[in-house]
Scaffold this motif. Structure first.
Motif, PDB file in Angstrom:
ATOM      1  N   GLU A 167      45.220  43.006  25.102  1.00  0.00           N
ATOM      2  CA  GLU A 167      45.155  41.545  25.129  1.00  0.00           C
ATOM      3  C   GLU A 167      46.478  40.903  25.501  1.00  0.00           C
ATOM      4  O   GLU A 167      46.526  39.707  25.826  1.00  0.00           O
ATOM      5  N   GLN A 168      47.554  41.681  25.466  1.00  0.00           N
ATOM      6  CA  GLN A 168      48.873  41.170  25.846  1.00  0.00           C
ATOM      7  C   GLN A 168      49.216  41.490  27.296  1.00  0.00           C
ATOM      8  O   GLN A 168      50.339  41.237  27.725  1.00  0.00           O
ATOM      9  N   CYS A 169      48.252  42.030  28.023  1.00  0.00           N
ATOM     10  CA  CYS A 169      48.507  42.474  29.395  1.00  0.00           C
ATOM     11  C   CYS A 169      47.836  41.569  30.416  1.00  0.00           C
ATOM     12  O   CYS A 169      46.726  41.076  30.207  1.00  0.00           O
ATOM     13  N   VAL A 170      48.516  41.389  31.534  1.00  0.00           N
ATOM     14  CA  VAL A 170      47.903  40.836  32.740  1.00  0.00           C
ATOM     15  C   VAL A 170      47.566  42.003  33.654  1.00  0.00           C
ATOM     16  O   VAL A 170      48.396  42.893  33.874  1.00  0.00           O
ATOM     17  N   VAL A 171      46.361  42.014  34.171  1.00  0.00           N
ATOM     18  CA  VAL A 171      45.917  42.999  35.153  1.00  0.00           C
ATOM     19  C   VAL A 171      45.801  42.300  36.500  1.00  0.00           C
ATOM     20  O   VAL A 171      45.246  41.199  36.584  1.00  0.00           O
ATOM     21  N   VAL A 172      46.313  42.927  37.547  1.00  0.00           N
ATOM     22  CA  VAL A 172      46.236  42.361  38.901  1.00  0.00           C
ATOM     23  C   VAL A 172      45.282  43.222  39.717  1.00  0.00           C
ATOM     24  O   VAL A 172      45.532  44.416  39.922  1.00  0.00           O
ATOM     25  N   GLU A 173      44.189  42.630  40.171  1.00  0.00           N
ATOM     26  CA  GLU A 173      43.118  43.379  40.823  1.00  0.00           C
ATOM     27  C   GLU A 173      42.605  42.650  42.061  1.00  0.00           C
ATOM     28  O   GLU A 173      42.705  41.421  42.149  1.00  0.00           O
ATOM     29  N   ASP A 174      42.022  43.444  42.980  1.00  0.00           N
ATOM     30  CA  ASP A 174      41.459  42.849  44.194  1.00  0.00           C
ATOM     31  C   ASP A 174      39.984  43.170  44.376  1.00  0.00           C
ATOM     32  O   ASP A 174      39.410  42.812  45.397  1.00  0.00           O
ATOM     33  N   SER A 175      39.348  43.835  43.419  1.00  0.00           N
ATOM     34  CA  SER A 175      37.957  44.232  43.575  1.00  0.00           C
ATOM     35  C   SER A 175      37.168  43.946  42.309  1.00  0.00           C
ATOM     36  O   SER A 175      37.726  43.848  41.209  1.00  0.00           O
ATOM     37  N   VAL A 176      35.858  43.855  42.456  1.00  0.00           N
ATOM     38  CA  VAL A 176      34.988  43.620  41.305  1.00  0.00           C
ATOM     39  C   VAL A 176      35.024  44.785  40.323  1.00  0.00           C
ATOM     40  O   VAL A 176      35.156  44.559  39.112  1.00  0.00           O
ATOM     41  N   PRO A 177      34.929  46.059  40.778  1.00  0.00           N
ATOM     42  CA  PRO A 177      35.010  47.149  39.804  1.00  0.00           C
ATOM     43  C   PRO A 177      36.321  47.143  39.020  1.00  0.00           C
ATOM     44  O   PRO A 177      36.339  47.361  37.805  1.00  0.00           O
ATOM     45  N   GLY A 178      37.429  46.885  39.708  1.00  0.00           N
ATOM     46  CA  GLY A 178      38.717  46.862  39.029  1.00  0.00           C
ATOM     47  C   GLY A 178      38.845  45.695  38.079  1.00  0.00           C
ATOM     48  O   GLY A 178      39.347  45.834  36.952  1.00  0.00           O
ATOM     49  N   ALA A 179      38.389  44.517  38.507  1.00  0.00           N
ATOM     50  CA  ALA A 179      38.442  43.346  37.637  1.00  0.00           C
ATOM     51  C   ALA A 179      37.574  43.547  36.412  1.00  0.00           C
ATOM     52  O   ALA A 179      37.952  43.181  35.288  1.00  0.00           O
ATOM     53  N   THR A 180      36.402  44.146  36.606  1.00  0.00           N
ATOM     54  CA  THR A 180      35.512  44.439  35.486  1.00  0.00           C
ATOM     55  C   THR A 180      36.190  45.357  34.485  1.00  0.00           C
ATOM     56  O   THR A 180      36.082  45.168  33.267  1.00  0.00           O
ATOM     57  N   ALA A 181      36.927  46.352  34.990  1.00  0.00           N
ATOM     58  CA  ALA A 181      37.651  47.275  34.120  1.00  0.00           C
ATOM     59  C   ALA A 181      38.720  46.551  33.318  1.00  0.00           C
ATOM     60  O   ALA A 181      38.874  46.775  32.110  1.00  0.00           O
ATOM     61  N   ILE A 190      44.179  38.643  36.892  1.00  0.00           N
ATOM     62  CA  ILE A 190      44.480  37.790  38.046  1.00  0.00           C
ATOM     63  C   ILE A 190      43.890  38.466  39.270  1.00  0.00           C
ATOM     64  O   ILE A 190      44.228  39.613  39.589  1.00  0.00           O
ATOM     65  N   GLY A 191      42.996  37.777  39.945  1.00  0.00           N
ATOM     66  CA  GLY A 191      42.399  38.317  41.150  1.00  0.00           C
ATOM     67  C   GLY A 191      43.268  38.002  42.365  1.00  0.00           C
ATOM     68  O   GLY A 191      43.649  36.847  42.571  1.00  0.00           O
TER      69      GLY A 191
END
Length: 225
Positions: A167-181, A190-191
């Motif tokens: 919950e303290q992390c920002v995830v940077v993703e460019d895909s739906v599977p990755g964002a879902t993860a 952040i997409g």
């Protein structure tokens, strides 16, 4: 209890399509190999199927479409051709190197690369664009875990290794599977969508924050922290 999502203490990066331009290269190789195997895919069709996914995750579809088993020999050939092209053509996403350096400094090294790709490709790509030293010791492959993206395992492993609540992390993703993860892990996602192609499906998956230029990532993270 875990802290609130606003207490950002780390940034977790996907690799393909976020840090490096590998997705187009990899899908060109895949498309050619599948056509050679009797599956008449266009590049756009291939990209739509495999964007954000590992090849092995689509084993059933590949075997049905080609009428052939997905063997280790086939995978070895794919890896060899892919790695040859990546070694010759790979480039960093514009603004990514500078953004990683700034966030590495701001968060005192609490960044990680968490990808669905295989370890060899991850190391090759990060070394090629000069990012490996910034991520060394904090590089995670979903293929080395029980479940790959869209499951949260790789992001949970990265957060655990950093000693940070997801919950303290920002995830940077460019895909739906990755964002879902990332969302399933409990992180704020952040997409990165420079061409506006995936914002709608990522929003449908639950992503609320987007950038179109990696140079703006540090400011976007600061707005959340």
């Amino acid at each position: 209890m875990p802290p609130t999502p606003a207490s950002i203490r780390a940034v977790l990066f996907d690799c393909d399509g976020v840090l490096v331009n590998s997705e187009g290269i990899t899908n060109q190789v895949l498309c050619q190999l599948f056509n050679d195997a009797g599956w008449p895919l266009s590049y756009d069709e291939c990209f739509a199927i495999f964007h954000g996914k590992a090849v092995r995750d689509e084993r059933a579809r590949i075997e049905q479409a080609t009428g052939q088993p997905l063997t280790e020999d086939w995978m070895a050939r794919f890896y060899a051709l892919r790695n040859q092209r990546l070694g010759a053509e790979l480039q960093a996403i514009a603004g990514a190197v500078e953004a990683v350096r700034e966030l590495h400094q701001r968060f005192e090294g609490r960044i990680a690369c968490a990808s669905g790709g295989d370890r060899l490709k991850l190391d090759l790509q990060l070394q090629k664009v000069g990012l490996y030293p910034l991520f060394e010791g904090r590089i995670f492959s979903g293929q080395e875990l029980p479940r790959n993206k869209p499951h949260p395992d790789v992001y949970l492993a990265a957060a655990r290794a950093l000693g940070i609540f997801p919950e303290q992390c920002v995830v940077v993703e460019d895909s739906v599977p990755g964002a879902t993860a990332g969302l399933a892990a409990g992180a704020t996602v952040i997409g990165y969508d420079p061409h506006g192609l995936y914002e709608a499906p990522m929003r449908a998956a639950g992503v609320r924050h987007f950038i179109t230029d990696m140079a703006t990532l540090p400011a976007a993270v600061a707005a959340l922290a």
